[in-house]
Enzyme design. Structure first.
Site, PDB file in Angstrom:
ATOM      1  N   ARG A 237       0.859  -1.187   0.000  1.00  0.00           N
ATOM      2  CA  ARG A 237       0.000   0.000   0.000  1.00  0.00           C
ATOM      3  C   ARG A 237       0.897   1.239   0.000  1.00  0.00           C
ATOM      4  O   ARG A 237       1.902   1.283   0.728  1.00  0.00           O
ATOM      5  CB  ARG A 237      -0.901   0.023   1.236  1.00  0.00           C
ATOM      6  CG  ARG A 237      -2.097  -0.912   1.159  1.00  0.00           C
ATOM      7  CD  ARG A 237      -3.116  -0.480   0.108  1.00  0.00           C
ATOM      8  NE  ARG A 237      -4.296  -1.330   0.049  1.00  0.00           N
ATOM      9  CZ  ARG A 237      -4.445  -2.378  -0.776  1.00  0.00           C
ATOM     10  NH1 ARG A 237      -3.481  -2.724  -1.595  1.00  0.00           N
ATOM     11  NH2 ARG A 237      -5.578  -3.058  -0.795  1.00  0.00           N
ATOM     12  N   GLU A 266      -3.900   7.574  -5.272  1.00  0.00           N
ATOM     13  CA  GLU A 266      -4.194   6.813  -6.497  1.00  0.00           C
ATOM     14  C   GLU A 266      -5.520   7.258  -7.076  1.00  0.00           C
ATOM     15  O   GLU A 266      -6.460   7.478  -6.295  1.00  0.00           O
ATOM     16  CB  GLU A 266      -4.235   5.309  -6.187  1.00  0.00           C
ATOM     17  CG  GLU A 266      -2.879   4.788  -5.742  1.00  0.00           C
ATOM     18  CD  GLU A 266      -2.883   3.293  -5.392  1.00  0.00           C
ATOM     19  OE1 GLU A 266      -3.892   2.620  -5.641  1.00  0.00           O
ATOM     20  OE2 GLU A 266      -1.880   2.823  -4.872  1.00  0.00           O
ATOM     21  N   HIS A 285      -1.320   0.190  -9.952  1.00  0.00           N
ATOM     22  CA  HIS A 285      -1.918  -0.733  -8.973  1.00  0.00           C
ATOM     23  C   HIS A 285      -2.544  -1.948  -9.685  1.00  0.00           C
ATOM     24  O   HIS A 285      -3.747  -2.183  -9.588  1.00  0.00           O
ATOM     25  CB  HIS A 285      -2.968  -0.004  -8.111  1.00  0.00           C
ATOM     26  CG  HIS A 285      -3.285  -0.737  -6.833  1.00  0.00           C
ATOM     27  ND1 HIS A 285      -3.620  -0.102  -5.668  1.00  0.00           N
ATOM     28  CD2 HIS A 285      -3.334  -2.068  -6.538  1.00  0.00           C
ATOM     29  CE1 HIS A 285      -3.861  -0.994  -4.717  1.00  0.00           C
ATOM     30  NE2 HIS A 285      -3.684  -2.200  -5.230  1.00  0.00           N
TER      31      HIS A 285
HETATM   32  C1  8YV Z   1      -6.914  -4.875  -5.940  1.00  0.00           C
HETATM   33  C2  8YV Z   1      -5.365  -5.066  -3.950  1.00  0.00           C
HETATM   34  O1  8YV Z   1      -6.348  -4.410  -7.082  1.00  0.00           O
HETATM   35  O2  8YV Z   1      -6.336  -7.047  -3.166  1.00  0.00           O
HETATM   36  C3  8YV Z   1      -5.835  -5.967  -2.880  1.00  0.00           C
HETATM   37  O3  8YV Z   1      -5.711  -5.587  -1.704  1.00  0.00           O
HETATM   38  O4  8YV Z   1      -4.710  -4.122  -3.701  1.00  0.00           O
HETATM   39  C4  8YV Z   1      -5.663  -5.401  -5.342  1.00  0.00           C
HETATM   40  O5  8YV Z   1      -5.595  -6.747  -5.587  1.00  0.00           O
HETATM   41  C5  8YV Z   1      -7.660  -3.699  -5.515  1.00  0.00           C
HETATM   42  O6  8YV Z   1      -8.036  -3.740  -4.210  1.00  0.00           O
HETATM   43  C6  8YV Z   1      -8.878  -3.496  -6.431  1.00  0.00           C
HETATM   44  O7  8YV Z   1      -9.813  -4.560  -6.303  1.00  0.00           O
END
Ligand code: 8YV
Length: 324
Positions: A237, A266, A285
């Site tokens: 993150r 983001e 991301h």
């Molecule tokens: C997703 C992520 O891209 O799972 C997670 O925590 O960061 C990613 O796999 C994002 O959350 C959008 O669904």
């Protein structure tokens, strides 16, 4: 009568159908206050909530008095106010296992592209610069047999260690809240404190969730500890890193390069200094963004919501203690 739910993410048709056999589904674009106001009745009667990335806080929960379960299409859940959910005994389901291997692949892509300057060099070829051979100004640095430091030895850290150990012969250092026997026995990973990891690693890979404890864990002092030749990778993150300090470290040569899939803000603002630094590979991301894995995540989230609203919380539940 079927329970009502709010869906705030597009789903493949077959998964939407699966959801609709169990629930009356109201589809919305997002969870912005104006959207919630526009669908006030649906939010007021919804027992379930399914989507990803949007903030789920006490303000939203106040508009959803019937809510019993939320299901996020992600492993990370830092966008949820878990205390507020717990206070209301609302279940939070996530997708922790289905994306592990894909995210580990993405991290290796960042390691390789940062070290071998894949993006930069490919751009030069497209720009017609490969006319009479290449010189040392096109060279990168080796990945194989270099020391890889992994901060956060969870599922993704372990999958990364496997790739690095067996595929690239890399010695592995790791820092985590506790020792990880599997990482040590299968991949000869060596546990060390964070400072030692930062000082000794050629690649420093951050795979941590965002919590109060991890916020800005890596800042100016930590970049100063790293080797000048170090490559820093963040696929956890963005706010775990003090991005202003990262930019300074990259500009001042405190570290060699960075490969980033996540950012403090983001989408990354177009005027971010990170975008004009040649030693940065910035991805939008996409750690889990393959057709197969995004389908599997969506399916897992759909099944998680069906399970949660039927009182089944044996797997993928962040707060099973609130189940009644
Ligand atoms: C997703 C992520 O891209 O799972 C997670 O925590 O960061 C990613 O796999 C994002 O959350 C959008 O669904």
């Amino acid at each position: 009568m079927k329970p009502s739910i709010i869906l705030y993410k597009a789903l493949p048709d077959d998964l939407l159908q699966r959801l609709e056999t169990h629930f009356t589904v109201t589809r919305v674009a997002d969870l912005k206050p104006e959207t919630v106001a526009q669908h006030a009745d649906a939010f007021a009667s919804a027992q379930g909530l399914l989507g990803s990335s949007e903030k789920v806080d006490s303000e939203l929960l106040a508009k959803m008095p019937q809510l019993r379960a939320t299901s996020t299409v992600s492993v990370g859940y830092d966008n949820f106010d878990v205390d507020a959910l717990n206070a209301r005994k609302i279940l939070l389901m996530h997708t922790p296992t289905v994306l592990t291997e894909t995210v580990a692949d993405t991290i290796m892509a960042l390691v390789l592209s940062s070290a071998r300057r894949v993006v930069e060099v490919a751009e030069r070829v497209k720009a017609g610069e490969w006319t009479s051979g290449i010189g040392a100004d096109w060279f990168g640095i080796d990945v194989h047999h270099k020391t890889l430091g992994i901060i956060g030895m969870g599922r993704i850290g372990l999958a990364l260690a496997q790739r690095a150990h067996f595929g690239f012969g890399m010695p592995i250092l790791y820092n985590a809240r506790r020792h990880h026997t599997e990482a040590e026995e299968r991949f000869q990973a060596r546990y060390c404190d964070l400072d030692t990891l930062l000082k000794e690693s050629d690649f420093v890979c951050l795979v941590l969730p965002l919590t109060d404890e991890t916020h800005h864990l890596i800042g100016k002092a930590q970049f100063e500890m790293m080797k000048k030749s170090a490559i820093f990778i963040n696929a956890g993150r963005g706010p775990v890193v003090d991005e202003a300090a990262l930019i300074e470290a990259l500009k001042n040569g405190e570290i060699h390069a960075a490969g980033l899939d996540v950012f403090e803000q983001e989408p990354l603002p177009v005027d971010s200094p990170l975008l004009s630094l040649p030693n940065v590979v910035a991805l939008p991301h996409i750690g889990s963004a393959t057709h197969e894995t995004r389908y599997n995540m969506a399916e897992c989230a759909v099944d998680n919501l069906i399970d949660a609203l039927n009182g089944k919380v044996e797997k993928n539940c962040v707060n099973p203690q609130v189940a009644s």
